[in-house]
Each structure stands twice: as C-alpha cells, then as structure tokens.
Scaffold this motif. Sequence first.
Motif, PDB file in Angstrom:
ATOM      1  N   CYS A 176      46.372  40.389  58.492  1.00  0.00           N
ATOM      2  CA  CYS A 176      46.067  38.974  58.590  1.00  0.00           C
ATOM      3  C   CYS A 176      46.570  38.443  59.932  1.00  0.00           C
ATOM      4  O   CYS A 176      47.402  39.060  60.593  1.00  0.00           O
ATOM      5  CB  CYS A 176      46.689  38.181  57.436  1.00  0.00           C
ATOM      6  SG  CYS A 176      48.487  38.109  57.481  1.00  0.00           S
ATOM      7  N   GLY A 177      46.035  37.309  60.328  1.00  0.00           N
ATOM      8  CA  GLY A 177      46.447  36.666  61.578  1.00  0.00           C
ATOM      9  C   GLY A 177      46.178  35.182  61.506  1.00  0.00           C
ATOM     10  O   GLY A 177      45.361  34.714  60.697  1.00  0.00           O
ATOM     11  N   GLY A 178      46.869  34.456  62.376  1.00  0.00           N
ATOM     12  CA  GLY A 178      46.714  33.007  62.354  1.00  0.00           C
ATOM     13  C   GLY A 178      47.348  32.352  63.559  1.00  0.00           C
ATOM     14  O   GLY A 178      47.300  32.888  64.682  1.00  0.00           O
ATOM     15  N   TYR A 179      47.983  31.222  63.290  1.00  0.00           N
ATOM     16  CA  TYR A 179      48.495  30.383  64.362  1.00  0.00           C
ATOM     17  C   TYR A 179      49.943  30.695  64.725  1.00  0.00           C
ATOM     18  O   TYR A 179      50.611  29.880  65.361  1.00  0.00           O
ATOM     19  CB  TYR A 179      48.358  28.915  63.956  1.00  0.00           C
ATOM     20  CG  TYR A 179      46.913  28.483  63.837  1.00  0.00           C
ATOM     21  CD1 TYR A 179      46.191  28.105  64.959  1.00  0.00           C
ATOM     22  CD2 TYR A 179      46.276  28.486  62.608  1.00  0.00           C
ATOM     23  CE1 TYR A 179      44.869  27.726  64.859  1.00  0.00           C
ATOM     24  CE2 TYR A 179      44.948  28.115  62.489  1.00  0.00           C
ATOM     25  CZ  TYR A 179      44.251  27.735  63.621  1.00  0.00           C
ATOM     26  OH  TYR A 179      42.930  27.371  63.511  1.00  0.00           O
TER      27      TYR A 179
ATOM     28  N   VAL B 234      47.290  30.731  58.113  1.00  0.00           N
ATOM     29  CA  VAL B 234      46.595  32.014  58.200  1.00  0.00           C
ATOM     30  C   VAL B 234      45.108  31.734  58.392  1.00  0.00           C
ATOM     31  O   VAL B 234      44.486  31.050  57.577  1.00  0.00           O
ATOM     32  CB  VAL B 234      46.833  32.863  56.944  1.00  0.00           C
ATOM     33  CG1 VAL B 234      46.144  34.216  57.081  1.00  0.00           C
ATOM     34  CG2 VAL B 234      48.325  33.044  56.698  1.00  0.00           C
ATOM     35  N   GLN B 235      44.547  32.271  59.454  1.00  0.00           N
ATOM     36  CA  GLN B 235      43.140  32.029  59.779  1.00  0.00           C
ATOM     37  C   GLN B 235      42.211  33.054  59.145  1.00  0.00           C
ATOM     38  O   GLN B 235      41.115  32.724  58.691  1.00  0.00           O
ATOM     39  CB  GLN B 235      42.950  32.019  61.296  1.00  0.00           C
ATOM     40  CG  GLN B 235      41.529  31.783  61.761  1.00  0.00           C
ATOM     41  CD  GLN B 235      41.004  30.409  61.368  1.00  0.00           C
ATOM     42  OE1 GLN B 235      41.753  29.429  61.371  1.00  0.00           O
ATOM     43  NE2 GLN B 235      39.722  30.324  61.028  1.00  0.00           N
ATOM     44  N   VAL B 236      42.620  34.321  59.087  1.00  0.00           N
ATOM     45  CA  VAL B 236      41.743  35.376  58.597  1.00  0.00           C
ATOM     46  C   VAL B 236      42.600  36.486  58.014  1.00  0.00           C
ATOM     47  O   VAL B 236      43.730  36.731  58.475  1.00  0.00           O
ATOM     48  CB  VAL B 236      40.840  35.910  59.737  1.00  0.00           C
ATOM     49  CG1 VAL B 236      41.653  36.499  60.860  1.00  0.00           C
ATOM     50  CG2 VAL B 236      39.832  36.920  59.207  1.00  0.00           C
ATOM     51  N   SER B 237      42.077  37.161  56.990  1.00  0.00           N
ATOM     52  CA  SER B 237      42.751  38.315  56.374  1.00  0.00           C
ATOM     53  C   SER B 237      41.689  39.313  55.950  1.00  0.00           C
ATOM     54  O   SER B 237      40.618  38.929  55.473  1.00  0.00           O
ATOM     55  CB  SER B 237      43.602  37.891  55.173  1.00  0.00           C
ATOM     56  OG  SER B 237      42.799  37.294  54.171  1.00  0.00           O
ATOM     57  N   ARG B 238      41.997  40.607  56.097  1.00  0.00           N
ATOM     58  CA  ARG B 238      41.060  41.678  55.766  1.00  0.00           C
ATOM     59  C   ARG B 238      41.802  42.842  55.103  1.00  0.00           C
ATOM     60  O   ARG B 238      42.937  43.150  55.451  1.00  0.00           O
ATOM     61  CB  ARG B 238      40.346  42.198  57.030  1.00  0.00           C
ATOM     62  CG  ARG B 238      39.433  41.172  57.683  1.00  0.00           C
ATOM     63  CD  ARG B 238      38.186  40.934  56.855  1.00  0.00           C
ATOM     64  NE  ARG B 238      37.268  39.995  57.481  1.00  0.00           N
ATOM     65  CZ  ARG B 238      37.216  38.699  57.198  1.00  0.00           C
ATOM     66  NH1 ARG B 238      38.042  38.189  56.280  1.00  0.00           N
ATOM     67  NH2 ARG B 238      36.348  37.912  57.806  1.00  0.00           N
TER      68      ARG B 238
ATOM     69  N   SER C 205      44.738  31.160  53.524  1.00  0.00           N
ATOM     70  CA  SER C 205      44.704  29.708  53.523  1.00  0.00           C
ATOM     71  C   SER C 205      45.641  29.160  54.592  1.00  0.00           C
ATOM     72  O   SER C 205      46.521  29.869  55.108  1.00  0.00           O
ATOM     73  CB  SER C 205      45.094  29.167  52.141  1.00  0.00           C
ATOM     74  OG  SER C 205      45.203  27.765  52.157  1.00  0.00           O
ATOM     75  N   MET C 206      45.442  27.903  54.891  1.00  0.00           N
ATOM     76  CA  MET C 206      46.321  27.225  55.834  1.00  0.00           C
ATOM     77  C   MET C 206      47.643  26.785  55.223  1.00  0.00           C
ATOM     78  O   MET C 206      48.445  26.137  55.897  1.00  0.00           O
ATOM     79  CB  MET C 206      45.592  26.005  56.425  1.00  0.00           C
ATOM     80  CG  MET C 206      44.469  26.365  57.360  1.00  0.00           C
ATOM     81  SD  MET C 206      43.791  24.950  58.227  1.00  0.00           S
ATOM     82  CE  MET C 206      42.566  25.731  59.257  1.00  0.00           C
TER      83      MET C 206
END
Length: 451
Positions: free
Chosen positions: A217-220, A204-208, A177-178
């Motif tokens: 996970c990765g994001g901004y 957080v933009q994406v998580s696997r 989530s953002m």
Amino acid sequence: EILFTRRLLLLKKLPRTAEGYKLVHLRTESCSRLGQIDVLSGPRQLHLLAMNFLSAYESDDDDINLSTTNSCASQPHNQTCNDMSTATDSISTIRGYVSQRKRKHAVADLECGVKKVQEDKEVIQTLSFYDSESKVRSCSDAYRVSRKKLINFTEHTAPVTSLDWHKHDHRLLMSSSMDHSVRVWDPYMQQCCMANHKPLNAAVQVSRWVTSHTAVCGGYSKQAVFMDLNTLQNILTLKQDSFVTAIKVHPTNRNDVIVGTYKSQIHSWDTRSGKIVNTYGGADGQILDIEFLTDNVEMVASADVVKKNSSSETVVVWDYRSTIVRSNQIYQEPYTCPSLCSHPYEHSFVAQSNANYAVIFSARRPYKLNKYKRFEGHQVMGYRIAVDISPCGSLLCSGDANGQLYCYNYKTSRILSVQQAYSGSACIDCTFNPGLCSIATCSWDGQVTIW
C-alpha cells in the motif's frame, strides 16, 4: 469403455453413431464370466456382440459362441466381413424374447439418466460462471447478479480510495481508505471485517494484493509499505520522493512492484532486495494509474498533466524491460484519464476520461483510439472514477460522480443497467470478482458494497 448392464441390453438396440470403439467391458452380476472382448472394427461388430450376449443372457446358456463376431473384429478396419449378413441372421433367430413392459421400463430409466446428466451439466456451468479460460459467459447472467445488493459495510470513517479482490481466495476483498487503514473483508462467509491494519500514519491512496497473505500500500506518507495481513505487521518499507498515487504488481513476477508518485516518477522495485530496478520517465504530472498490457511486456500509465501544451503525454506506453517510451501520442484530447484497465484476452485497454466517457485503445502499435466505440452515460467530474472489465471480457462497469453503478456491454458499448449505489456520494471504485458472480463498489463517504 462402455458398461453394459442388463437393463440397457433389454433395449436390443444400440446407438450406431459413435465410431472407433476399442474395448468393451461386458459386466453383469450373473454373466461376469465373459470378461473383456476386444472390438476393433467399429459399432457394427459391437452391435452384433451385444445381441449375442443378450441372447446368451436371456436363455441362460453357458456356451456362448462369439467366433463370428471375433472373426469380424480381428480383420482390419478397412476390410469387410463376408459372413456379416449370415451372423446377423443367426443372431436374430436365437435372441430371447423381451416383453414390452420390460422395454418400457428400460427406456424410462435411460431417459431419467440422461435428464440427470443434463441437470449436472447446468449446475457445473452455473458454478463456473466466470471461466476466463473458456471465455464463454452470458451477459444477461451477470446483469441479473449486479441488480441485487448483497451486503454493505460502513466501518470506514473516511473516503474509500481503492478496492482489490484476492487473486486465489475469491471471497476476500481488500480496501484502502483515507482514515489511515487497510481492511480485509469476507462478504460471503463471515460477512465482516477480517483484518484492520494501519500501516501508514497518513491517508492510504492505493493498496494491492501481492501474495496469499501479503499486500502493498502507499499514500501520503511518501512510503510504499509491504505488510503481512495475518500478523498485521509491516515487512518492508520503500521510501519515495513524493506521495504514492499508483501501485501495480507484475502479473507473472510478483516480486516486481511498480510505484507511481505525485512528481511523475515511476519506479520498479524488487521486493526481495528492497532496491529500485528500473525508472520510467516521460510522463508529466502525478501518475494516476498504471496497467500492464495483454502480453505483460509493455506498460501503460496515465498522468495528470499540469504543463501547458503537453496533453499528448497524458497516456504513455513503455517497454517494461528496457524502459524505452513506445508512444506518448495516444490520447490527444485535453482531458486526463484517472483509470486504466486492460482487456483479459483481447489486445486492447480501456481508459476512463474526465470528459465523462471511457474509450478503447489498441494494445499494439500504434495504439490507435477506437473512434467508433465509446462508453458514455456516467459522470466523472474530476473524481478518480475507476473502470473495470469482467474476466470474460463481455462486460464493463464504471462508477459515477452521482453515486451510480453503470454496466455496459463491451462489444456494443450499450448500457445494460444503471443502479443507484449511493445517495449523495460518488461511487469511486468498482471491480469484478475474478471467480464469483459479484461486483464490489466503494463510495466517497466510506461505504463498501457487494452486488
């Protein structure tokens, strides 16, 4: 191997449709002295042997003459026994009398046993509803499952950006989530949040999922972080040149992680060494989604094109090992594709288009667009609406900008159901459970729902 009991023998008639009986065990409590008898000539000799045993059992005679049947059974399979008719007549004359009442009871017990076996088979088929190996599943069953809302979680305080089911423990669902958090849910047993971790100091933009207890996970924050969800600690941090917009873990080699960034860069990282293995170029704009094709040798990615006259580079296919661009002339229409999904066993993949439809492409050269099949009805409207295919390959689900959940028949592209999942908010992501009959969805206002 067939177990002859007294009730079955009272029928005095055995099924003659089966072929190739090799070994018969004649076991009862009072006649276990017969032991094991080899039958090599098929169901005819088996029938004679059973009739002889029945006559001996009913007459309670200690001397059982099996010489006729053994002589017939010892002959090769392609030869005929000359004394077959004689043995049949002799056995029919000495067999004991069985009353009609006993025969009826035996038939009733046999029918009850067959009915019980059929009920057990139905239960097994229900439990193995999502059997990806057999690839046999009913669309109507999944349609009935998706009509009911199981549970709704509202712990996120910002838009939920992605969902991912655990590959082995099918009751665990991970969401990003953002609100800077990554949560793990158990919607079936505990029906609560099992873990809440904030690996980044940004959205957080994406998580696997990577392994049974680790995830990426990765994001901004311009980082891709590997975390242990048991201890809620960060294991490894991979620094990127730009925002992380897409992450994909290799299906067979879980140590290879593909990371796509905002500046059209795609890197293959080795989690054991923490170094870049390969770099893939040829896309324009931010990477929206990454997907492996059926054989895991080629990789496809979609990009948000920001340059003029470059719409042909929206969807690009690379060779995973050599990083060579296989094709960048796949999708010629001037729309971006925010989501990609590969079919579980067919050589094709689906791309979600901002033109408010989903299209099918071939996973083999020249990656042709299927012009005769298109999934229309849902609205994308610039959101990163995800699309997913069921493990059996018969259903396709898609989110909607108006908060609805669409389920399509993959073969006919017809709409099976439309559910109003959220009111006043977009349904961003939807994904099928790989082992259970359920679908998970998330919304722009922070809700996570299990259907």
